[in-house]
Design a protein around this motif. Structure first.
Motif, PDB file in Angstrom:
ATOM      1  N   LEU A  97       0.833  -1.201   0.000  1.00 36.69           N
ATOM      2  CA  LEU A  97       0.000   0.000   0.000  1.00 36.69           C
ATOM      3  C   LEU A  97       0.871   1.255   0.000  1.00 36.69           C
ATOM      4  O   LEU A  97       0.584   2.231  -0.698  1.00 36.69           O
ATOM      5  N   ALA A  98       1.946   1.224   0.775  1.00 37.02           N
ATOM      6  CA  ALA A  98       2.866   2.363   0.816  1.00 37.02           C
ATOM      7  C   ALA A  98       3.518   2.583  -0.548  1.00 37.02           C
ATOM      8  O   ALA A  98       3.738   3.730  -0.974  1.00 37.02           O
ATOM      9  N   ASN A  99       3.829   1.488  -1.251  1.00 31.10           N
ATOM     10  CA  ASN A  99       4.406   1.618  -2.588  1.00 31.10           C
ATOM     11  C   ASN A  99       3.410   2.229  -3.571  1.00 31.10           C
ATOM     12  O   ASN A  99       3.794   2.981  -4.466  1.00 31.10           O
ATOM     13  N   VAL A 100       2.127   1.885  -3.411  1.00 35.04           N
ATOM     14  CA  VAL A 100       1.101   2.452  -4.279  1.00 35.04           C
ATOM     15  C   VAL A 100       0.945   3.946  -4.003  1.00 35.04           C
ATOM     16  O   VAL A 100       0.831   4.752  -4.935  1.00 35.04           O
ATOM     17  N   VAL A 101       0.949   4.329  -2.745  1.00 31.94           N
ATOM     18  CA  VAL A 101       0.849   5.754  -2.393  1.00 31.94           C
ATOM     19  C   VAL A 101       2.040   6.504  -2.978  1.00 31.94           C
ATOM     20  O   VAL A 101       1.891   7.551  -3.617  1.00 31.94           O
ATOM     21  N   GLY A 102       3.240   5.972  -2.783  1.00 29.45           N
ATOM     22  CA  GLY A 102       4.441   6.535  -3.398  1.00 29.45           C
ATOM     23  C   GLY A 102       4.749   7.949  -2.952  1.00 29.45           C
ATOM     24  O   GLY A 102       4.397   8.384  -1.853  1.00 29.45           O
ATOM     25  N   GLY A 103       5.396   8.690  -3.838  1.00 29.39           N
ATOM     26  CA  GLY A 103       5.836  10.051  -3.543  1.00 29.39           C
ATOM     27  C   GLY A 103       6.937  10.440  -4.515  1.00 29.39           C
ATOM     28  O   GLY A 103       6.794  10.294  -5.723  1.00 29.39           O
ATOM     29  N   VAL A 104       8.060  10.892  -3.968  1.00 31.92           N
ATOM     30  CA  VAL A 104       9.222  11.257  -4.782  1.00 31.92           C
ATOM     31  C   VAL A 104      10.442  10.550  -4.212  1.00 31.92           C
ATOM     32  O   VAL A 104      10.709  10.634  -3.010  1.00 31.92           O
ATOM     33  N   ASP A 105      11.159   9.831  -5.059  1.00 27.86           N
ATOM     34  CA  ASP A 105      12.373   9.134  -4.629  1.00 27.86           C
ATOM     35  C   ASP A 105      13.428  10.150  -4.209  1.00 27.86           C
ATOM     36  O   ASP A 105      13.810  11.026  -4.992  1.00 27.86           O
ATOM     37  N   ALA A 106      13.884  10.049  -2.973  1.00 28.91           N
ATOM     38  CA  ALA A 106      14.831  11.026  -2.432  1.00 28.91           C
ATOM     39  C   ALA A 106      16.172  10.999  -3.154  1.00 28.91           C
ATOM     40  O   ALA A 106      16.886  12.006  -3.185  1.00 28.91           O
ATOM     41  N   THR A 107      16.520   9.870  -3.737  1.00 24.01           N
ATOM     42  CA  THR A 107      17.815   9.747  -4.420  1.00 24.01           C
ATOM     43  C   THR A 107      17.757  10.223  -5.862  1.00 24.01           C
ATOM     44  O   THR A 107      18.593  11.002  -6.317  1.00 24.01           O
ATOM     45  N   THR A 108      16.734   9.758  -6.587  1.00 21.68           N
ATOM     46  CA  THR A 108      16.651  10.056  -8.024  1.00 21.68           C
ATOM     47  C   THR A 108      15.762  11.247  -8.351  1.00 21.68           C
ATOM     48  O   THR A 108      15.846  11.807  -9.448  1.00 21.68           O
ATOM     49  N   GLY A 109      14.895  11.631  -7.413  1.00 21.86           N
ATOM     50  CA  GLY A 109      13.939  12.699  -7.685  1.00 21.86           C
ATOM     51  C   GLY A 109      12.792  12.247  -8.575  1.00 21.86           C
ATOM     52  O   GLY A 109      11.989  13.060  -9.049  1.00 21.86           O
ATOM     53  N   LYS A 110      12.664  10.938  -8.789  1.00 20.05           N
ATOM     54  CA  LYS A 110      11.640  10.388  -9.668  1.00 20.05           C
ATOM     55  C   LYS A 110      10.339  10.181  -8.905  1.00 20.05           C
ATOM     56  O   LYS A 110      10.340   9.779  -7.738  1.00 20.05           O
ATOM     57  N   TYR A 111       9.228  10.455  -9.575  1.00 11.80           N
ATOM     58  CA  TYR A 111       7.926  10.179  -8.973  1.00 11.80           C
ATOM     59  C   TYR A 111       7.743   8.670  -8.811  1.00 11.80           C
ATOM     60  O   TYR A 111       8.152   7.882  -9.668  1.00 11.80           O
ATOM     61  N   THR A 112       7.084   8.282  -7.707  1.00  9.39           N
ATOM     62  CA  THR A 112       6.785   6.870  -7.477  1.00  9.39           C
ATOM     63  C   THR A 112       5.315   6.705  -7.131  1.00  9.39           C
ATOM     64  O   THR A 112       4.634   7.664  -6.752  1.00  9.39           O
ATOM     65  N   GLY A 113       4.822   5.462  -7.254  1.00 12.87           N
ATOM     66  CA  GLY A 113       3.435   5.178  -6.918  1.00 12.87           C
ATOM     67  C   GLY A 113       2.475   5.979  -7.776  1.00 12.87           C
ATOM     68  O   GLY A 113       2.720   6.228  -8.956  1.00 12.87           O
ATOM     69  N   VAL A 114       1.365   6.395  -7.185  1.00 11.93           N
ATOM     70  CA  VAL A 114       0.354   7.138  -7.930  1.00 11.93           C
ATOM     71  C   VAL A 114       0.906   8.456  -8.461  1.00 11.93           C
ATOM     72  O   VAL A 114       0.406   8.986  -9.463  1.00 11.93           O
ATOM     73  N   HIS A 115       1.927   8.977  -7.836  1.00  8.57           N
ATOM     74  CA  HIS A 115       2.501  10.245  -8.288  1.00  8.57           C
ATOM     75  C   HIS A 115       3.143  10.120  -9.674  1.00  8.57           C
ATOM     76  O   HIS A 115       3.305  11.126 -10.380  1.00  8.57           O
ATOM     77  N   ALA A 116       3.507   8.907 -10.064  1.00 10.60           N
ATOM     78  CA  ALA A 116       4.097   8.699 -11.387  1.00 10.60           C
ATOM     79  C   ALA A 116       3.113   9.054 -12.500  1.00 10.60           C
ATOM     80  O   ALA A 116       3.531   9.290 -13.644  1.00 10.60           O
ATOM     81  N   LEU A 117       1.826   9.112 -12.191  1.00 10.31           N
ATOM     82  CA  LEU A 117       0.843   9.531 -13.197  1.00 10.31           C
ATOM     83  C   LEU A 117       1.102  10.959 -13.658  1.00 10.31           C
ATOM     84  O   LEU A 117       0.758  11.322 -14.791  1.00 10.31           O
ATOM     85  N   LYS A 118       1.721  11.770 -12.797  1.00 11.84           N
ATOM     86  CA  LYS A 118       2.013  13.154 -13.183  1.00 11.84           C
ATOM     87  C   LYS A 118       3.073  13.232 -14.269  1.00 11.84           C
ATOM     88  O   LYS A 118       3.203  14.245 -14.956  1.00 11.84           O
ATOM     89  N   ALA A 119       3.840  12.160 -14.436  1.00  9.82           N
ATOM     90  CA  ALA A 119       4.881  12.139 -15.466  1.00  9.82           C
ATOM     91  C   ALA A 119       4.360  11.661 -16.814  1.00  9.82           C
ATOM     92  O   ALA A 119       5.099  11.651 -17.794  1.00  9.82           O
ATOM     93  N   ALA A 120       3.080  11.285 -16.882  1.00  9.26           N
ATOM     94  CA  ALA A 120       2.549  10.714 -18.125  1.00  9.26           C
ATOM     95  C   ALA A 120       2.532  11.726 -19.265  1.00  9.26           C
ATOM     96  O   ALA A 120       2.919  11.410 -20.391  1.00  9.26           O
ATOM     97  N   GLN A 121       2.084  12.936 -18.986  1.00  8.27           N
ATOM     98  CA  GLN A 121       1.997  13.909 -20.076  1.00  8.27           C
ATOM     99  C   GLN A 121       3.366  14.319 -20.617  1.00  8.27           C
ATOM    100  O   GLN A 121       3.581  14.295 -21.839  1.00  8.27           O
ATOM    101  N   PRO A 122       4.341  14.676 -19.757  1.00  5.35           N
ATOM    102  CA  PRO A 122       5.641  15.062 -20.315  1.00  5.35           C
ATOM    103  C   PRO A 122       6.400  13.919 -20.979  1.00  5.35           C
ATOM    104  O   PRO A 122       7.190  14.160 -21.894  1.00  5.35           O
TER     105      PRO A 122
END
Length: 390
Positions: A97-122
């Motif tokens: 569940l925590a992986n699905v919620v996700g956020g931003v990877d502190a090392t890579t700055g990449k969106y994770t979990g549901v936040h990765a949907l924000k990267a779909a358009q770019p």
């Protein structure tokens, strides 16, 4: 136009004038879930991947986890465009569940979990408008907390101008209503119960959100984004709980849940979605169809007027913007998408002071088309027709 001295004929291209407005895609689905057996090259973790209605491409997702069945159920409704985000399964349900919620990877700055949907358009040029994470929206840590996935998705949906299909937990009506009351958002559309799907020769119970996502995508393609998905059929075997529904009266379980913004599946000449209501406390945004129409129309207007940003503010510019929007409004009215839409310079805010600061205000008034949620037919017993007997 050059101001320097020139002796001869010069051609000057004038690019003023209204521009046509193209409606943005309304039926792109954003799906988040697990698939441990997926081809990691085709579906890397926490990376949006676009499936353009292709079951062949979807086969690389594997057969385990929540994504394979969700994709199959969506495609059972329509060949939709689906942005898929695969997350890792954790050591236990809480970790997943925590992986699905996700956020931003502190090392890579990449969106994770549901936040990765924000990267779909770019990254893909596709902006999801129907968001879901089947199998992960019903859990609650305790009675005093809301589901963390839905809570996280609300901010993302606001950013994307999207709606969230939230599967309610199993249980009595009081639990379903309590779940809905955790949210005050025009972007959350609560669903119950689970649907029954025929898979590999067996009938299995799965979250309804996948079927409804495909239904909304099909509805958009066949009828238009301004149509409510309610009272439309889903290609499912049935529902894992019977919700009684009766014409001509309000004393039914379906009506009680609809009144409390829980949208349900009913069996009535097919397996139907029944319910129009979002979780908004503001009555202006009660209807899902109105929320989606506002999103699609005004994102289309916004996108189409990028050309006007930073141009000199002139009377011609103001007229061109208003003419473009008014032409689009007439087109939408002809389609039946709105009752009316008109743009005009804001009379109180288009002042010399605001123009000197580079600010131009344009008002747009519009009236959506509302779903006929409650049709009242009045009966009258009269003596008029007795005369026909004589």
């Amino acid at each position: 136009m050059a101001l320097d001295f020139y002796h001869g004929l010069e051609i000057v291209e004038i690019d003023s004038g209204p521009r046509p407005i193209k409606t943005v895609k309304s039926s792109i689905i954003g799906l988040v879930g697990t698939a441990p057996d997926a081809d990691t090259t085709a579906f890397p973790e926490n990376t949006p991947v676009l499936l353009a209605g292709s079951r062949a491409a979807a086969a690389l997702i594997g057969k385990t986890g929540t994504l394979p069945s969700a994709i199959d159920t969506i495609f059972d409704q329509v060949g939709a465009m689906v942005v898929v985000v695969r997350v890792a399964e954790g050591a236990d349900a809480a970790a997943t569940l925590a992986n699905v919620v996700g956020g931003v990877d502190a090392t890579t700055g990449k969106y994770t979990g549901v936040h990765a949907l924000k990267a779909a358009q770019p990254t893909l040029g596709a902006k999801p408008k129907i968001l879901l994470a089947p199998g992960f929206t019903h859990q609650k840590a305790d009675a005093s907390t809301a589901n963390p996935v839905v809570t996280e998705l609300i901010e993302i949906a606001n950013n994307l101008r999207a709606v969230i299909l939230a599967d309610a937990p199993d249980g009595p009506d009081a639990d379903l209503v309590a779940y809905r009351e955790d949210f005050d958002s025009k972007r959350v559309y609560v669903l119950a119960p689970r649907v029954l799907i025929s898979r590999d020769g067996k009938t299995v119970s799965e979250p309804m959100s996948s079927a409804v996502a495909g239904l909304i995508a099909r509805n958009d393609q066949e009828r238009g984004f301004w149509w409510s998905p309610s009272n439309q059929t889903m290609n499912v075997v049935g529902f894992d709980a019977s919700i009684d529904y009766a014409h001509g009266g309000g004393n039914s379980r379906a009506n009680h849940l609809n009144e409390n913004a829980v949208n349900v599946g009913i069996r009535d000449v097919g397996m139907r979605l029944w319910g129009n209501r979002t979780c908004a406390a503001d009555p202006m945004w009660h209807f899902l169809a109105v929320v989606r129409a506002h999103d699609m129309i005004f994102e289309s207007v916004e996108t189409a007027h990028r050309w006007a940003v930073d141009r000199p503010i002139t009377k011609t510019l103001i007229e061109d913007i208003c003419d473009s929007i008014n032409a689009y409004g007439r087109h939408l009215k002809t389609l039946g998408a709105v009752l009316g839409l008109e743009a005009y310079p804001s009379p109180d805010l288009v002042t010399p002071q605001q123009i000197q600061q580079g600010q131009l205000y344009v008002d747009v008034k519009w009236t959506p088309v509302y779903p006929a949620e409650h049709i009242i037919m009045r009966t009258h017993i009269v003596g008029d027709y007795v005369e026909e007997l004589i």
